[in-house]
Every structure is written in structure tokens, then in C-alpha cells.
Design an enzyme around this catalytic site. Structure first.
Site, PDB file in Angstrom:
ATOM      1  N   HIS A  11       2.762   3.390  -9.035  1.00  0.00           N
ATOM      2  CA  HIS A  11       2.571   1.948  -9.269  1.00  0.00           C
ATOM      3  C   HIS A  11       3.800   1.358  -9.973  1.00  0.00           C
ATOM      4  O   HIS A  11       4.198   0.232  -9.713  1.00  0.00           O
ATOM      5  CB  HIS A  11       1.315   1.702 -10.113  1.00  0.00           C
ATOM      6  CG  HIS A  11       0.047   2.061  -9.394  1.00  0.00           C
ATOM      7  ND1 HIS A  11      -0.206   1.666  -8.098  1.00  0.00           N
ATOM      8  CD2 HIS A  11      -1.041   2.779  -9.770  1.00  0.00           C
ATOM      9  CE1 HIS A  11      -1.401   2.119  -7.724  1.00  0.00           C
ATOM     10  NE2 HIS A  11      -1.919   2.804  -8.712  1.00  0.00           N
ATOM     11  N   ARG A  38     -11.523   1.757  -9.580  1.00  0.00           N
ATOM     12  CA  ARG A  38     -10.635   2.930  -9.741  1.00  0.00           C
ATOM     13  C   ARG A  38     -10.802   3.524 -11.145  1.00  0.00           C
ATOM     14  O   ARG A  38     -11.336   2.857 -12.039  1.00  0.00           O
ATOM     15  CB  ARG A  38      -9.181   2.508  -9.527  1.00  0.00           C
ATOM     16  CG  ARG A  38      -8.938   2.129  -8.082  1.00  0.00           C
ATOM     17  CD  ARG A  38      -7.479   2.097  -7.742  1.00  0.00           C
ATOM     18  NE  ARG A  38      -7.336   1.877  -6.319  1.00  0.00           N
ATOM     19  CZ  ARG A  38      -6.222   2.073  -5.630  1.00  0.00           C
ATOM     20  NH1 ARG A  38      -5.138   2.489  -6.237  1.00  0.00           N
ATOM     21  NH2 ARG A  38      -6.188   1.850  -4.342  1.00  0.00           N
ATOM     22  N   ASP A  58       0.833  -1.202   0.000  1.00  0.00           N
ATOM     23  CA  ASP A  58       0.000   0.000   0.000  1.00  0.00           C
ATOM     24  C   ASP A  58       0.869   1.254   0.000  1.00  0.00           C
ATOM     25  O   ASP A  58       1.970   1.257   0.550  1.00  0.00           O
ATOM     26  CB  ASP A  58      -0.887  -0.033   1.264  1.00  0.00           C
ATOM     27  CG  ASP A  58      -2.082   0.896   1.141  1.00  0.00           C
ATOM     28  OD1 ASP A  58      -2.278   1.485   0.065  1.00  0.00           O
ATOM     29  OD2 ASP A  58      -2.822   1.028   2.138  1.00  0.00           O
ATOM     30  N   GLU A  73       0.776 -13.490  12.202  1.00  0.00           N
ATOM     31  CA  GLU A  73       1.337 -12.333  12.911  1.00  0.00           C
ATOM     32  C   GLU A  73       1.265 -11.119  11.984  1.00  0.00           C
ATOM     33  O   GLU A  73       1.636 -11.201  10.807  1.00  0.00           O
ATOM     34  CB  GLU A  73       2.810 -12.606  13.281  1.00  0.00           C
ATOM     35  CG  GLU A  73       2.998 -13.752  14.242  1.00  0.00           C
ATOM     36  CD  GLU A  73       2.386 -13.460  15.622  1.00  0.00           C
ATOM     37  OE1 GLU A  73       2.359 -12.285  16.023  1.00  0.00           O
ATOM     38  OE2 GLU A  73       1.939 -14.427  16.275  1.00  0.00           O
ATOM     39  N   GLY A  94       0.084   5.475  -4.378  1.00  0.00           N
ATOM     40  CA  GLY A  94      -0.504   6.771  -4.724  1.00  0.00           C
ATOM     41  C   GLY A  94       0.112   7.890  -3.890  1.00  0.00           C
ATOM     42  O   GLY A  94       0.471   8.952  -4.413  1.00  0.00           O
ATOM     43  N   ASN A 134     -10.532  -2.845  -6.572  1.00  0.00           N
ATOM     44  CA  ASN A 134      -9.689  -1.984  -7.418  1.00  0.00           C
ATOM     45  C   ASN A 134     -10.265  -1.754  -8.823  1.00  0.00           C
ATOM     46  O   ASN A 134      -9.908  -0.789  -9.492  1.00  0.00           O
ATOM     47  CB  ASN A 134      -8.262  -2.547  -7.549  1.00  0.00           C
ATOM     48  CG  ASN A 134      -7.419  -2.398  -6.297  1.00  0.00           C
ATOM     49  OD1 ASN A 134      -6.478  -3.150  -6.083  1.00  0.00           O
ATOM     50  ND2 ASN A 134      -7.736  -1.415  -5.441  1.00  0.00           N
TER      51      ASN A 134
HETATM   52  C1  FPP Z   1      -1.814   0.254  -3.326  1.00  0.00           C
HETATM   53  O1  FPP Z   1      -1.415   1.585  -3.500  1.00  0.00           O
HETATM   54  C2  FPP Z   1      -1.369  -0.605  -4.423  1.00  0.00           C
HETATM   55  C3  FPP Z   1      -2.176  -1.151  -5.365  1.00  0.00           C
HETATM   56  C4  FPP Z   1      -3.613  -0.920  -5.427  1.00  0.00           C
HETATM   57  C5  FPP Z   1      -1.666  -2.016  -6.428  1.00  0.00           C
HETATM   58  C6  FPP Z   1      -0.382  -2.754  -6.184  1.00  0.00           C
HETATM   59  C7  FPP Z   1       0.341  -2.813  -7.469  1.00  0.00           C
HETATM   60  C8  FPP Z   1       1.678  -2.778  -7.619  1.00  0.00           C
HETATM   61  C9  FPP Z   1       2.610  -2.785  -6.492  1.00  0.00           C
HETATM   62  C10 FPP Z   1       2.324  -2.688  -8.966  1.00  0.00           C
HETATM   63  C11 FPP Z   1       2.122  -3.793  -9.932  1.00  0.00           C
HETATM   64  C12 FPP Z   1       2.130  -5.171  -9.365  1.00  0.00           C
HETATM   65  C13 FPP Z   1       2.836  -6.210  -9.860  1.00  0.00           C
HETATM   66  C14 FPP Z   1       2.655  -7.572  -9.282  1.00  0.00           C
HETATM   67  C15 FPP Z   1       3.816  -6.076 -10.937  1.00  0.00           C
HETATM   68  P1  FPP Z   1      -2.526   2.717  -3.564  1.00  0.00           P
HETATM   69  O2  FPP Z   1      -2.681   3.095  -5.002  1.00  0.00           O
HETATM   70  O3  FPP Z   1      -3.779   2.275  -2.900  1.00  0.00           O
HETATM   71  O4  FPP Z   1      -1.807   3.838  -2.755  1.00  0.00           O
HETATM   72  P2  FPP Z   1      -2.486   5.025  -1.924  1.00  0.00           P
HETATM   73  O5  FPP Z   1      -3.307   4.382  -0.829  1.00  0.00           O
HETATM   74  O6  FPP Z   1      -1.303   5.768  -1.398  1.00  0.00           O
HETATM   75  O7  FPP Z   1      -3.308   5.816  -2.889  1.00  0.00           O
END
Ligand code: FPP
Length: 248
Positions: free
Chosen positions: A35, A69, A18, A205, A21, A66
Site C-alpha cells: 500500500h 479487512r 488494484d 471506455e 497486496g 475495505n
Molecule cells: C487494492 O490492492 C488497493 C487498495 C484496497 C487500496 C488503495 C490504496 C492505495 C493505493 C494507497 C493509499 C491511497 C492514497 C490515496 C494515498 P489490494 O490490497 O486489494 O491488492 P491485492 O488484490 O493484490 O491483495
């Protein structure tokens, strides 16, 4: 750097990645750039887990929620996944990593689903580590899906109600072949499970860190493992029972 005991490693680490963004915002970049950096952190983390000898790593890459979004963010995330699968196949095979996936894979665009299936097939003989990507995943949906399949098997006479145990139920989940996580890591200072592996994490955990996912480093992973190694896992029993000493 944190000291870790290589004899007491978690068998299965699950990660809620997480903060992509917020990382982008902090660096005055578009969310998609966050990302992209997040995908680099995925590569780094997979490599470290493999080097350490962690047998299972599950990453929450895309949740059922998701899909809601903005369209361009969803398509950027699916393209990043596509790039990842294309660029990592060689490394997965060189490092003996088997790829698997959990979630409603039928919801993925056909091109990605085919590529995912092809990558799973091409890595299926590897036994050094299992990398499990959670894609279009939601834990409550997973449980409902399992209950439906179980009900179908019960009405088809394949299983009797009284034979349904925790173990039989678990075999109907997407994670049937994967042990429960020992350690969950969530980055970015959020303290929630967000519908991730709810059944499977009954005794996991939990470790939370303020680090944003794109910044998550090898040292951050080692710190999480070191913290895990300090915990006493009692599974509802007493400390004395676990250590085989003392009396009531
Ligand atoms: C959360 O950050 C992350 C995600 C919703 C997606 C996770 C994806 C990746 C790490 C990249 C691609 C994955 C692979 C396996 C290659 P957020 O956008 O919710 O962050 P925020 O809460 O700060 O807005």
C-alpha cells in the site's frame, strides 16, 4: 513510450488501483508495504495527469467493503491517506489541483475527516485539475443514498415524480459536480467494476492491465490513454452517425 494525441485527451480518468497486496507478496513484503508503494504510484499518477492537462482524476482509494479487512491493514490505509493529505497539500496548491472526495465520508475516523475537509477547503480555489478520492465508497450505496434524498425531497414537495429525469437523479449522486468518466483503468489483471461508479460508467471506455498498482508508471498511463484514443465512442449510435457520413 506510447504516442498520445494531446488534443483528444479523456476529460475524466477513473482508476481502480488494484494489486498492492500481490505486489507485496511478490516482493516478500508485508501487505502494508504494498500500500505504501501504492501511495507513491498515486503521487506519480496525479503528477502525470496534471502535466498532461487531464481535468478530472478519480481514484478508488477505499471501498465500503475495505472496512472488513484486518484491523491493522485498515489503520495502515487510513494513516497512508493522512500522510498523503499532509504531504501533498503544498504540491496540490503549487500545481493548481482541487481535492474533492466521494463516498460515505461520515464513516472515516474524525481526525481524517477533519483533515480531508481542511484540505478540500484549502484547495477549493484551484482550477487546474480536480483530484477526486473515493473513500468509504460503494456505488450501490451511493445510488440508494441518492434515492432516499430524492424521496425525501419528493415527500417534502420539492420535486414531482414526473420531473425526475436521468439528469435530476445524477444531481443527487456524490458525483453531482463531476462529469462521467471517459476512461476507467483497472490494474492487476482483474476484470471487474467492484461496485465503482456504476451509474457514472454507463458509457465509459474500460482498460485493464496486468501491471500491479505499485508498479503503474507514467508509460503505463500513457499506454492506457493511447488505447482509449483508438476507440470509437458511439454512445449507442452508428459509426456513420458519429462521423456524419453514409446512409441506412
Ligand atoms: C487494492 O490492492 C488497493 C487498495 C484496497 C487500496 C488503495 C490504496 C492505495 C493505493 C494507497 C493509499 C491511497 C492514497 C490515496 C494515498 P489490494 O490490497 O486489494 O491488492 P491485492 O488484490 O493484490 O491483495
Amino acid at each position: 513510450m506510447s504516442y498520445i494525441d494531446t488534443e483528444k485527451l479523456p476529460r475524466h480518468i477513473a482508476i481502480i488501483m488494484d494489486g498492492n497486496g500481490r505486489w507485496a507478496k511478490k516482493n516478500a513484503l508485508r501487505r502494508i508495504a504494498g500500500h505504501k508503494k501504492g501511495a507513491d504510484a498515486v503521487r506519480r499518477t496525479v503528477r502525470t495527469c496534471r502535466e498532461l492537462g487531464i481535468p478530472y482524476l478519480t481514484l478508488f482509494a477505499f471501498s465500503v467493503e475495505n472496512w472488513l479487512r484486518p484491523k491493522d491493514e485498515v489503520s495502515a490505509l487510513t494513516s497512508l491517506l493522512e500522510d498523503y493529505l499532509r504531504s501533498e497539500l503544498r504540491e496540490m496548491n503549487e500545481n493548481n489541483i482541487r481535492l474533492t472526495a466521494i463516498g460515505d465520508l461520515s464513516a472515516l475516523p474524525e481526525r481524517i475527516r477533519n483533515l480531508l475537509e481542511e484540505t478540500m477547503e484549502k484547495t477549493s480555489g484551484n482550477d487546474g485539475m480536480v483530484l477526486c478520492l473515493s473513500l468509504s465508497y460503494g456505488s450501490r450505496d451511493e445510488i440508494v443514498h441518492a434515492a432516499r434524498r430524492l424521496a425525501e425531497d419528493a415527500s417534502g414537495g420539492k420535486i414531482r415524480g414526473e420531473d425526475i429525469t436521468r439528469d435530476t437523479f445524477a444531481r443527487y449522486l456524490y458525483t453531482a459536480d463531476i462529469p462521467d468518466p471517459d476512461l476507467l483503468i483497472r490494474t492487476s489483471g482483474e476484470y471487474r467494476l467492484s461496485n465503482f461508479l456504476l451509474w457514472q460508467m454507463a458509457y465509459t471506455e474500460l482498460y485493464f492491465t496486468d501491471v500491479l498498482w505499485p508498479d503503474f508508471s507514467k508509460d503505463d498511463l500513457l499506454a492506457a490513454i493511447a488505447d482509449y484514443q483508438k476507440r470509437e465512442r458511439r454512445f449507442g449510435m452508428t459509426s456513420e452517425q458519429i462521423h456524419g457520413e453514409g446512409d441506412v
